[in-house]
Scaffold this active site. Structure first.
Site, PDB file in Angstrom:
ATOM      1  CB  CYS A 133      10.030  23.093 -21.084  1.00 58.76           C
ATOM      2  SG  CYS A 133      10.229  24.510 -22.202  1.00 58.76           S
TER       3      CYS A 133
ATOM      4  CG  HIS B 296      -1.091  15.565 -21.190  1.00 61.91           C
ATOM      5  ND1 HIS B 296      -1.849  16.482 -21.859  1.00 61.91           N
ATOM      6  CD2 HIS B 296      -0.107  15.184 -22.047  1.00 61.91           C
ATOM      7  CE1 HIS B 296      -1.362  16.654 -23.079  1.00 61.91           C
ATOM      8  NE2 HIS B 296      -0.299  15.884 -23.213  1.00 61.91           N
TER       9      HIS B 296
ATOM     10  CG  HIS C 172      19.107  19.327  -2.389  1.00 59.40           C
ATOM     11  ND1 HIS C 172      19.886  20.284  -1.781  1.00 59.40           N
ATOM     12  CD2 HIS C 172      19.557  18.121  -1.930  1.00 59.40           C
ATOM     13  CE1 HIS C 172      20.776  19.697  -1.002  1.00 59.40           C
ATOM     14  NE2 HIS C 172      20.596  18.389  -1.075  1.00 59.40           N
TER      15      HIS C 172
ATOM     16  CG  HIS D 296      11.051  24.600 -16.563  1.00 61.14           C
ATOM     17  ND1 HIS D 296      12.054  24.331 -17.462  1.00 61.14           N
ATOM     18  CD2 HIS D 296      10.128  25.344 -17.239  1.00 61.14           C
ATOM     19  CE1 HIS D 296      11.748  24.860 -18.632  1.00 61.14           C
ATOM     20  NE2 HIS D 296      10.602  25.484 -18.520  1.00 61.14           N
TER      21      HIS D 296
ATOM     22  CG  HIS E 238      22.387  35.679 -14.396  1.00 62.02           C
ATOM     23  ND1 HIS E 238      21.952  36.931 -14.785  1.00 62.02           N
ATOM     24  CD2 HIS E 238      23.731  35.798 -14.249  1.00 62.02           C
ATOM     25  CE1 HIS E 238      22.961  37.758 -14.858  1.00 62.02           C
ATOM     26  NE2 HIS E 238      24.061  37.092 -14.552  1.00 62.02           N
TER      27      HIS E 238
ATOM     28  CG  ASN F 177      13.396  27.914 -20.856  1.00 62.53           C
ATOM     29  OD1 ASN F 177      13.747  26.741 -20.803  1.00 62.53           O
ATOM     30  ND2 ASN F 177      12.135  28.270 -20.978  1.00 62.53           N
TER      31      ASN F 177
END
Length: 465
Positions: free
Chosen positions: A168, A247, A337, A341, A370, A374
């Site tokens: 992702c 990572h 802002h 994710h 909503h 995802n």
């Protein structure tokens, strides 16, 4: 001009040339987003409550306990019933999709988003110098990037990169790759495609750790054009300031918490382990430690350092029994802002708590989850699209993006808004943006399938048709 004057001025002239060359080189190394296009499938691909129930009923491998687990997961996920799924699910072929189904899913996303992006920007395909495609869970031959080159007849010397298995957080990895290219080449245009292929990874077994992915992941994608051309700065939307990648793949627990694998029956799916929240927290903290000094004002860093030192000193003097609240960095001191994710309601809430964000700050992520679910690596850009459609993004504002991905990875970056953005051509405007934020996000699964919680006899249970 006498000889001494020439001797004296020459070194100054040489230093001036070096300085001008350095500044000109730096000017070409900046990374800007010229424009981006989100993908919105047709309405006949929406996963309503009723149809989601039909999909679950088709899975003959599920029992009462699995139904209860799915109900709880869906209700608490934060996902509504207007999200989108691959075409083969609506055709009832999720147990045996073909390779062609997977390719068609990707081409459907790419053709729509790339075509609209080229039309709106006026950029021609042959002008693209760099092409980066990131789709984690599908590899094919020729590659997806080669298919795009062929379809749009791009130049022979276009530099292509095809990223897979990045999870992702892959879109920020793609941005980082483009940023690296821009540092060595001037006047470049880069096309980045970010999406995920759900078709070959729709899980039809009964392993709970793998069923969960069906409740979270949905169809989506984004195409964007980036540039380092000084002549296009005035048309650009965002300027990249900082990007940090973390990572934790060297840690076995982190490596195995998000894994594509087969279950005991040989069915391929995406495993989400119980240690995922703990792993994500560790990666998140390490990432913030590195990026915070690069994006926050000096006064905030000094305030945090002073409070931390005072707390440590008092504990040393008065003993560990002395209680003092651990100081927190105020990220809102340097950020306007937050683009989070949409990994699920729990993920959004956890990040919001860690950064001490308000409901206004996390509204774009909650509404995106909503409405679209995802969408993996492209989810950040749907959140960004919401902010733009709401006309929140003004010139000079700072925008912080953070994402998580298999590996395990946590990647973040800071953008500066180049000009006031009005949300032109934004798909959120097609979703009646004025109706957002929705005050009630109750999942209709509770009303339709809540009776499952009252069933106790697993031996005679059968899901009604």
């Amino acid at each position: 001009m006498d000889f001494l004057t020439i001797v004296f001025c020459f070194p100054l002239f040489y230093l001036l040339c070096i300085l001008l060359n350095f500044l000109e080189k730096r000017r070409h190394q900046n990374c800007y987003i010229l424009d981006y296009q989100l993908y919105k499938p047709s309405d006949d691909r929406k996963l309503s409550t009723e149809f989601s129930g039909d999909i679950i009923k088709r899975n003959k491998n599920l029992g009462l306990n699995e139904y209860k687990f799915l109900l709880k997961a869906i209700v608490s996920s934060g996902i509504g019933e207007e999200t989108y799924a691959p075409k083969m699910v609506f055709e009832g072929r999720e147990e045996n999709p073909t390779h062609e189904d997977a390719i068609n899913e990707m081409e459907e996303i790419f053709v729509d988003s790339i075509g609209k992006l080229f039309n709106r920007t006026g950029i021609q395909p042959e002008s693209i110098d760099v092409l980066v495609v990131n789709v984690s869970m599908l590899t094919c031959m020729p590659s997806l990037s080669a298919r795009i080159v062929n379809r749009y007849k791009m130049r022979d010397d276009v530099k292509t990169y095809n990223l897979s298995g990045m999870g992702c957080s892959a879109s920020l990895i793609s941005i980082n790759l483009v940023q690296s290219v821009f540092k060595s080449k001037r006047n470049q245009l880069a096309l980045v495609l970010t999406s995920e292929c759900l078709t070959p990874n729709w899980y039809t077994g009964n392993d709970r750790s793998m069923i969960l992915s069906n409740c979270l992941f949905r169809s989506g994608g984004c195409a964007m054009i980036l540039t380092n051309k000084p002549s296009l700065v005035h048309r650009s939307m965002f300027k990249l300031k900082v990007l940090v990648r973390t990572h934790h793949g060297s840690k076995d627990e982190a490596y195995g918490c998000c894994l594509q694998k087969e279950d005991a029956e040989g069915r391929v799916g995406f495993h989400l382990g119980k240690c995922l929240p703990k792993t994500a927290t560790r990666a998140f903290v390490d990432n913030l430690k590195e990026i915070a000094p690069k994006i926050l004002p000096l006064r905030e860093l000094l305030r945090f350092a002073a409070l931390s030192l005072a707390r440590k000193t008092l504990r040393n003097v008065l003993g560990k029994s002395f209680y003092a609240t651990r100081p927190m960095i105020n990220f809102k001191a340097g950020i306007d802002h937050f683009c989070l994710h949409t990994g699920g309601k729990a993920v959004i809430d956890a990040v919001a708590q860690s950064l001490n964000l308000s409901q206004f700050d996390i509204e774009p992520a909650r509404m995106t989850l909503h409405r679209f679910g995802n969408t993996s690596a492209s989810s950040l850009w749907y959140v960004l699209g919401y902010m733009e459609a709401k006309k929140r993004l003004k010139k000079g504002d700072k925008l912080f993006m953070i994402s998580f991905g298999a590996g395990f990875k946590c990647n973040s970056c800071l953008w500066e808004v180049v000009r006031d953005l009005e949300g032109e051509g934004n798909i959120w405007n097609d979703c009646n943006i004025q109706s957002y934020p929705q005050q009630t996000l109750e999942n209709p699964f509770t009303a339709k399938y809540g009776w499952l919680h009252d069933v106790e006899d697993t031996s005679t249970f059968k899901m009604p048709e």
